[in-house]
Design a protein around this motif. Sequence first.
Motif, PDB file in Angstrom:
ATOM      1  N   LYS A 245       0.815  -1.214   0.000  1.00 49.40           N
ATOM      2  CA  LYS A 245       0.000   0.000   0.000  1.00 49.40           C
ATOM      3  C   LYS A 245       0.852   1.269   0.000  1.00 49.40           C
ATOM      4  O   LYS A 245       0.577   2.216  -0.731  1.00 49.40           O
ATOM      5  N   ASP A 246       1.904   1.287   0.808  1.00 43.37           N
ATOM      6  CA  ASP A 246       2.761   2.471   0.860  1.00 43.37           C
ATOM      7  C   ASP A 246       3.451   2.705  -0.480  1.00 43.37           C
ATOM      8  O   ASP A 246       3.608   3.847  -0.921  1.00 43.37           O
ATOM      9  N   GLU A 247       3.875   1.629  -1.134  1.00 43.16           N
ATOM     10  CA  GLU A 247       4.519   1.752  -2.441  1.00 43.16           C
ATOM     11  C   GLU A 247       3.530   2.264  -3.482  1.00 43.16           C
ATOM     12  O   GLU A 247       3.887   3.045  -4.372  1.00 43.16           O
ATOM     13  N   VAL A 248       2.286   1.831  -3.375  1.00 40.37           N
ATOM     14  CA  VAL A 248       1.249   2.306  -4.302  1.00 40.37           C
ATOM     15  C   VAL A 248       1.062   3.811  -4.149  1.00 40.37           C
ATOM     16  O   VAL A 248       1.026   4.554  -5.141  1.00 40.37           O
ATOM     17  N   PHE A 249       0.969   4.281  -2.915  1.00 38.81           N
ATOM     18  CA  PHE A 249       0.780   5.715  -2.696  1.00 38.81           C
ATOM     19  C   PHE A 249       1.991   6.508  -3.187  1.00 38.81           C
ATOM     20  O   PHE A 249       1.836   7.591  -3.760  1.00 38.81           O
ATOM     21  N   SER A 250       3.177   5.983  -2.978  1.00 35.63           N
ATOM     22  CA  SER A 250       4.382   6.659  -3.470  1.00 35.63           C
ATOM     23  C   SER A 250       4.386   6.731  -4.989  1.00 35.63           C
ATOM     24  O   SER A 250       4.757   7.754  -5.581  1.00 35.63           O
ATOM     25  N   TRP A 251       3.971   5.654  -5.635  1.00 35.44           N
ATOM     26  CA  TRP A 251       3.897   5.635  -7.100  1.00 35.44           C
ATOM     27  C   TRP A 251       2.857   6.628  -7.614  1.00 35.44           C
ATOM     28  O   TRP A 251       3.101   7.368  -8.562  1.00 35.44           O
ATOM     29  N   ILE A 252       1.691   6.672  -6.962  1.00 39.57           N
ATOM     30  CA  ILE A 252       0.641   7.616  -7.368  1.00 39.57           C
ATOM     31  C   ILE A 252       1.150   9.048  -7.263  1.00 39.57           C
ATOM     32  O   ILE A 252       0.872   9.890  -8.130  1.00 39.57           O
ATOM     33  N   TYR A 253       1.892   9.334  -6.212  1.00 39.84           N
ATOM     34  CA  TYR A 253       2.457  10.672  -6.044  1.00 39.84           C
ATOM     35  C   TYR A 253       3.366  11.032  -7.211  1.00 39.84           C
ATOM     36  O   TYR A 253       3.276  12.133  -7.776  1.00 39.84           O
ATOM     37  N   VAL A 254       4.230  10.116  -7.599  1.00 35.48           N
ATOM     38  CA  VAL A 254       5.179  10.384  -8.687  1.00 35.48           C
ATOM     39  C   VAL A 254       4.458  10.516 -10.023  1.00 35.48           C
ATOM     40  O   VAL A 254       4.631  11.501 -10.748  1.00 35.48           O
ATOM     41  N   VAL A 255       3.642   9.538 -10.362  1.00 37.47           N
ATOM     42  CA  VAL A 255       3.042   9.529 -11.690  1.00 37.47           C
ATOM     43  C   VAL A 255       1.994  10.632 -11.834  1.00 37.47           C
ATOM     44  O   VAL A 255       1.829  11.219 -12.915  1.00 37.47           O
ATOM     45  N   GLY A 256       1.301  10.968 -10.755  1.00 41.71           N
ATOM     46  CA  GLY A 256       0.334  12.068 -10.825  1.00 41.71           C
ATOM     47  C   GLY A 256       1.004  13.390 -11.102  1.00 41.71           C
ATOM     48  O   GLY A 256       0.497  14.214 -11.888  1.00 41.71           O
ATOM     49  N   ASN A 257       2.165  13.600 -10.485  1.00 42.46           N
ATOM     50  CA  ASN A 257       2.889  14.852 -10.706  1.00 42.46           C
ATOM     51  C   ASN A 257       3.552  14.908 -12.082  1.00 42.46           C
ATOM     52  O   ASN A 257       3.866  15.996 -12.572  1.00 42.46           O
ATOM     53  N   ILE A 258       3.750  13.768 -12.707  1.00 39.73           N
ATOM     54  CA  ILE A 258       4.254  13.760 -14.083  1.00 39.73           C
ATOM     55  C   ILE A 258       3.130  14.075 -15.061  1.00 39.73           C
ATOM     56  O   ILE A 258       3.283  14.884 -15.978  1.00 39.73           O
ATOM     57  N   LEU A 259       1.966  13.462 -14.869  1.00 36.35           N
ATOM     58  CA  LEU A 259       0.862  13.651 -15.804  1.00 36.35           C
ATOM     59  C   LEU A 259       0.239  15.041 -15.695  1.00 36.35           C
ATOM     60  O   LEU A 259      -0.179  15.622 -16.711  1.00 36.35           O
ATOM     61  N   SER A 260       0.168  15.582 -14.510  1.00 39.04           N
ATOM     62  CA  SER A 260      -0.514  16.866 -14.295  1.00 39.04           C
ATOM     63  C   SER A 260      -0.055  17.982 -15.238  1.00 39.04           C
ATOM     64  O   SER A 260      -0.873  18.576 -15.950  1.00 39.04           O
ATOM     65  N   PRO A 261       1.227  18.339 -15.271  1.00 40.02           N
ATOM     66  CA  PRO A 261       1.641  19.455 -16.127  1.00 40.02           C
ATOM     67  C   PRO A 261       1.479  19.177 -17.622  1.00 40.02           C
ATOM     68  O   PRO A 261       1.359  20.117 -18.418  1.00 40.02           O
ATOM     69  N   LEU A 262       1.436  17.911 -18.013  1.00 42.21           N
ATOM     70  CA  LEU A 262       1.295  17.580 -19.424  1.00 42.21           C
ATOM     71  C   LEU A 262      -0.094  17.937 -19.942  1.00 42.21           C
ATOM     72  O   LEU A 262      -0.288  18.128 -21.151  1.00 42.21           O
ATOM     73  N   TYR A 263      -1.062  18.052 -19.024  1.00 43.88           N
ATOM     74  CA  TYR A 263      -2.407  18.508 -19.401  1.00 43.88           C
ATOM     75  C   TYR A 263      -2.642  19.973 -19.045  1.00 43.88           C
ATOM     76  O   TYR A 263      -3.491  20.634 -19.655  1.00 43.88           O
ATOM     77  N   LEU A 264      -1.912  20.473 -18.077  1.00 48.04           N
ATOM     78  CA  LEU A 264      -2.123  21.856 -17.643  1.00 48.04           C
ATOM     79  C   LEU A 264      -1.544  22.881 -18.611  1.00 48.04           C
ATOM     80  O   LEU A 264      -2.118  23.961 -18.787  1.00 48.04           O
ATOM     81  N   TYR A 265      -0.424  22.566 -19.250  1.00 51.94           N
ATOM     82  CA  TYR A 265       0.336  23.591 -19.959  1.00 51.94           C
ATOM     83  C   TYR A 265       0.469  23.313 -21.449  1.00 51.94           C
ATOM     84  O   TYR A 265       0.743  22.186 -21.874  1.00 51.94           O
ATOM     85  N   ASP A 266       0.286  24.359 -22.224  1.00 51.53           N
ATOM     86  CA  ASP A 266       0.567  24.347 -23.654  1.00 51.53           C
ATOM     87  C   ASP A 266       2.066  24.076 -23.828  1.00 51.53           C
ATOM     88  O   ASP A 266       2.892  24.767 -23.219  1.00 51.53           O
ATOM     89  N   PRO A 267       2.448  23.092 -24.626  1.00 52.21           N
ATOM     90  CA  PRO A 267       3.879  22.800 -24.794  1.00 52.21           C
ATOM     91  C   PRO A 267       4.712  24.003 -25.239  1.00 52.21           C
ATOM     92  O   PRO A 267       5.903  24.078 -24.924  1.00 52.21           O
TER      93      PRO A 267
END
Length: 215
Positions: free
Chosen positions: A5-27
Amino acid sequence: MKMDKDEVFSWIYVVGNILSPLYLYDPLDHKTDDLFAHLRAQESEELAYLFAPDDSQSDKQVEELVSNFKASLDTQVEELSQDYRRMFVGPAHKLVPLWGSVYLDHDGVIFGTSTLELRAWMREKGIAQNVDDRLPEDHLGKMFALMAWLARNKAHDLQAFLEIHFLPWAYHVLDLITMHAQTEYYVNLSKLSTTVLRSIENYLNLEVTKRRLFR
């Protein structure tokens, strides 16, 4: 490979922060230049583990998707920007609005009832906006960022956020991006985002609320 469970939450933290700006910002704003460089530098095996650590799809499916995504990172930034604006910004009719309320609310507006419900839930839980407070809280990029923040800071509230406020519309929007994108980059990004969310849903044994979509 199964994670605890702890590893899952750590992974979600990393991958969520990678995906977020890719949708937020015009390249073309160049706010994701460093992230693009980081992703280009990764080996395909590393990217496959980043986006699908539980091998929920076949190895061949993941390898093909990651390989296509990695190749699409070299698309000219002007071409990516044109596709981003055409789908998400305008000035013409937006093909794929990135706000949840456009799909969940009968009137299809931003800052709709579902946005207010999310805002009230965040206030009740003591959660502040953590990126770009000029945008409604239910923008797809902000939802990935909030998902990451919850995984790190309020993991006990992550399930309700995903089941009620995010996943009921996220898969639909990602499917629309896959359908309307004219660049392989956005086709691959949307498919990888879906892979991530499906993995999270499986890992956390979520029961996603069924909500009517109006668009």
